[in-house]
Design a protein around this motif. Structure first.
Motif, PDB file in Angstrom:
ATOM      1  N   LYS A 334     -23.369  31.544  24.383  1.00  0.00           N
ATOM      2  CA  LYS A 334     -23.488  32.200  25.685  1.00  0.00           C
ATOM      3  C   LYS A 334     -22.602  31.515  26.723  1.00  0.00           C
ATOM      4  N   TYR A 336     -21.613  32.193  30.943  1.00  0.00           N
ATOM      5  CA  TYR A 336     -22.017  32.971  32.097  1.00  0.00           C
ATOM      6  C   TYR A 336     -21.140  32.638  33.301  1.00  0.00           C
ATOM      7  N   ARG A 338     -21.869  33.385  37.218  1.00  0.00           N
ATOM      8  CA  ARG A 338     -22.921  33.942  38.048  1.00  0.00           C
ATOM      9  C   ARG A 338     -22.699  33.610  39.516  1.00  0.00           C
TER      10      ARG A 338
END
Length: 811
Positions: A334, A336, A338
């Motif tokens: 994963k 990310y 953000r």
């Protein structure tokens, strides 16, 4: 009334141009010529217990002595003795005392609430008779105007550029004093009321508060340079900020005047702490619980306020730092990127007292994104972390009243935040400091700016280089950048600048206009410098420009009461040295810091401004006799009077290199020989001292052209001749030839010629009038119509002719 006096009024009769029995009178006219006002009005210089035009009722004051409080509001502040303190022949103390209101029992001779009617009455009451008193009479005529018309509280804008005042070009001045009209008080005013159109001048009502200040409104077209927006997006928004500062100085609350508490474009400076420094603390960690790993991003804020005012109320304030942060992180499968929007970091600051720096710290706020299982050995870093918004809002903890707002940051740049298990003690700091806490709204007040030397953001690991709780670092805080700004006391803390003062009430002196912050760091309205263009500052587009050019022009557009007219303004275009000494004499300077009345809660008098009220004045008056130091009459006052009138009545126009008459009273500060403000004649080493002198006399002055005013009356006559008319002139019920006037000059002829009508007898048969054509027969010929005109005429030096400057019909 002395018919032989050179200023006596006589009728000029007009006939039909024929002779003999065909001659008829058709009319008559009379006129009175008044000086241009460069003299003192001795009636207006006297304080009365009864109210007069432009002067409220108050305790009468003996003119013999410097007893007046010099705030610069009313003409009665001018002391007659200051014309010449050493001339005991023409201005002895006993005579000066007689000028006072007769409310000063046994001393004053001027009827309380009245005006001197004519020279004869004054000389008679004063006991000045010819020939011994002739020298004094002539000296007084050179000093005084007895019958001067009332002065308009109006300023001129030369709309058509012809250099002539016209009624349509006159506007009501804006009252910065006590505004009492319902709906127009300082607590009612909005920014739009300040940045609005001024009202055309008219005298149909007895009062007018004023509706706008063009000097602030004309920000877009000021000459020779427009007002710089500085950190504001437009000059209009900067002008709004100045207007808000003016309102908050004068209103009675402590709330900041703003257009939007959550997204303001201006926040007025009121008597509250201001946001001064912000630190954002960032902590990134990886936490493992039962094989589940989470990437935590924690945020906390420290916010400092600076209270530059002398207040004793230890208050609690709420601050809300709202931040938007973004960054990328990830491990295992994963990754990310953000953004965390509007993360609120609320905090409180307790016990904020006077003249201090205080700060508070928020609790940690979790801005984490997700929790998942992963391998701890992989990368544990938040990359490209940045702050894209940081706004701070200050409110009162108990009442919620809005005080301050700052757009601190909108793009901090990026940094990698380590989040490994071994980095639990590693923090990242973003520090922001402002230069002048009174100007802290905009991003440009906080962001990096190499030109201004503001390197304020510090991104440090483990330790912070903040100045929380203390004065900001020298690189970010300088009240005198480049030596070009005025810091008054020379100290570095913000409360030591001259304008660390908010009255929270209406102004007591025009001097206080110079305390209003100019919406740029370390700048206040600079009223000792006058900026003008080829229109000499009275053109329709002239207005606020740069701080270096000065702001004295605003002084012509303000007043201190709601009166529309007042007696006795001193004309700086024709003022003599003696009159200027009276205008400036007895002014006290060095009143710093300002006192504050005990009735204006909760702000007691500031230190080092001890005062008694033995003079009977409100101790909030900056001109009170207990404050400061009086200008030395023999040196300061005399030298200023001499230099300001040489060359007389003129201001140098740089565009033509010629001297021109003052077109506004504020231009007197720009005279090339004027020594009111450059420190030559007085040791005025600071802006505040220079402006204190100007502010305490400018409202008592005017700048009329070198003119005379003529009041003329014309009447149409019905000439009655060849008949006998009987008139019971003395109203004794009998028409006869034995008429006693009993103190009244019935026919206007002063039968005995002695100026005393008591027991005077008119010629025998005076109540029987035999009329004749071609002459005026009192009480027989009829007045059919009448018209009165007031005209102001000016002598044109170029054409060597008189021309009408303006005229109006009088009722």
């Amino acid at each position: 009334y002395d018919p032989d006096a050179p200023d006596a009024i006589h009728w000029q009769y007009i006939d039909n141009g024929r002779t003999g029995t065909d001659q008829r009178l058709v009319g008559r006219m009379g006129y009175k010529v008044y000086g241009s006002g460069g003299k003192l009005d001795p009636s207006a210089c006297v304080r009365h217990t009864a109210a007069t035009t432009g002067v409220p009722a108050g305790t009468a004051v003996n003119e013999n002595g410097a007893n007046e409080v010099r705030n610069g509001i009313y003409t009665y502040e001018i002391n007659i003795k200051n014309l010449n303190r050493t001339d005991n022949t023409n201005l002895p103390a006993t005579d000066v005392a007689k000028f006072s209101s007769d409310a000063i029992t046994g001393i004053g001779l001027l009827g309380d609430g009245e005006r001197w009617s004519d020279w004869g009455t004054m000389f008679s009451l004063m006991g000045i008779v010819s020939p011994a008193g002739n020298t004094k009479k002539e000296k007084w005529r050179s000093w005084f105007d007895l019958e001067r018309p009332v002065d308009a509280e109006a300023f001129w804008v030369d709309l058509n550029g012809d250099g002539m005042e016209e009624p349509a070009e006159l506007y009501h001045r804006f009252n910065v004093g006590n505004r009492t009209t319902t709906g127009q008080t300082w607590d009612d005013l909005t920014v739009a009321n300040i940045i609005g159109d001024a009202a055309n001048y008219e005298t149909s009502s007895s009062t007018h508060e004023g509706t706008g200040i063009p000097y602030l409104k004309n920000f877009a077209t000021s000459t020779p340079a427009v007002m710089t927006p500085d950190t504001f997006s437009t000059a209009a928004k900067k002008a709004n900020q100045i207007a808000a500062n003016l309102i908050d100085y004068c209103d009675t609350n402590r709330a900041s005047t703003t257009d939007n508490e959550n997204a303001p474009t201006y926040t007025g400076n009121d008597q509250s702490p201001y946001i001064n420094e912000v630190q954002l603390e960032v902590d990134g960690d990886v936490v493992e619980v039962a094989g589940v790993y989470s990437c935590n991003l924690m945020l906390a804020a420290d916010v400092e306020v600076a209270n530059i005012y002398k207040t004793t109320d230890n208050k609690i304030f709420n601050l809300d730092a709202v931040v938007t942060v973004s960054g990328s992180y990830g491990w295992g499968p994963k990754n990310y990127t953000r953004t965390f929007t509007d993360v609120s970091l609320p905090l409180q600051i307790s016990g904020v007292g006077d003249r201090c720096y205080k700060y508070g710290t928020s609790t940690w706020v979790d801005a984490s994104d997700a929790v998942w299982a992963g391998a701890p050995g992989q990368a544990k870093t938040i990359t490209n972390f940045q702050i894209t918004k940081l706004n701070v809002k200050l409110t009162d903890h108990d009442t919620g009243v809005f005080y301050d707002y700052s757009y601190v940051e909108n793009n901090s740049g990026t940094v990698d935040v380590k989040t490994g298990n071994s980095d639990n003690d590693r923090y990242y700091y973003f520090d922001y400091e402002v230069d002048d806490p009174r100007q802290n709204l905009n991003l440009g007040d906080w962001a990096d700016d190499a030109v201004k030397g503001k390197t304020k953001k510090k991104k440090n690991k483990k330790t912070s280089n903040n100045t929380l709780g203390a004065r900001n670092s020298s690189g970010a805080f300088n009240p005198n950048p480049g030596g070009s700004k005025d810091i008054e006391t020379g100290a570095l803390d913000p409360w030591d600048v001259s304008t660390a003062y908010i009255r929270n009430s209406y102004m007591r002196s025009p001097w206080e206009i110079g305390f209003i912050h100019r919406a740029s760091e370390w700048e206040t309205l600079r009223i000792y410098l006058y900026n003008y263009s080829t229109t000499l500052g009275v053109g329709p587009d002239d207005g606020i420009s740069t701080w270096a050019n000065g702001d004295a022009a605003i002084l012509d557009q303000i007043k201190m009461t709601n009166e529309v007219e007042s007696f006795g303004k001193v004309n700086v275009n024709s003022v003599s040295g003696d009159v200027l000494k009276a205008l400036v004499g007895s002014i006290r300077i060095g009143v710093s810091p300002l006192p504050t009345s005990a009735t204006v809660k909760p702000y007691p008098r500031l230190p080092n401004a001890s005062c008694t009220t033995s003079d009977g004045t409100d101790d909030s008056n900056p001109g009170a006799l207990s404050y400061g130091t009086e200008l030395d009459y023999a040196t300061d006052v005399t030298n200023m009077a001499q230099k300001t009138t040489t060359p007389k009545n003129s201001i140098l126009d740089p565009s033509t290199a010629t001297f021109k008459p003052y077109k506004s009273r504020a231009q007197i500060v720009r005279s090339t020989t004027c020594r009111l403000t450059d420190g030559t004649e007085c040791t005025q080493t600071t802006d505040a001292l220079k402006e204190e002198i100007i502010g305490k006399f400018i409202n008592l002055a005017k700048a009329s052209p070198d003119t005379v005013t003529i009041i003329a009356i014309a009447q149409v006559i019905k000439d009655i001749g060849g008949v006998t008319i009987n008139k019971d002139l003395d109203a004794d019920g009998d028409v006869d030839g034995d008429v006693t006037e009993n103190g009244y000059d019935i026919d206007g002829k002063d039968s005995n010629g002695d100026g005393d009508y008591t027991n005077d007898h008119l010629p025998a048969g005076c109540e029987t009038i035999s009329t004749a054509y071609g002459r005026y027969d009192q009480y027989a010929d009829e007045i059919l119509a009448e018209q009165k005109i007031m005209a102001v005429v000016i002598y044109d030096q170029t054409t060597q002719k008189w021309r009408i400057l303006r005229y109006e019909y009088l009722e």
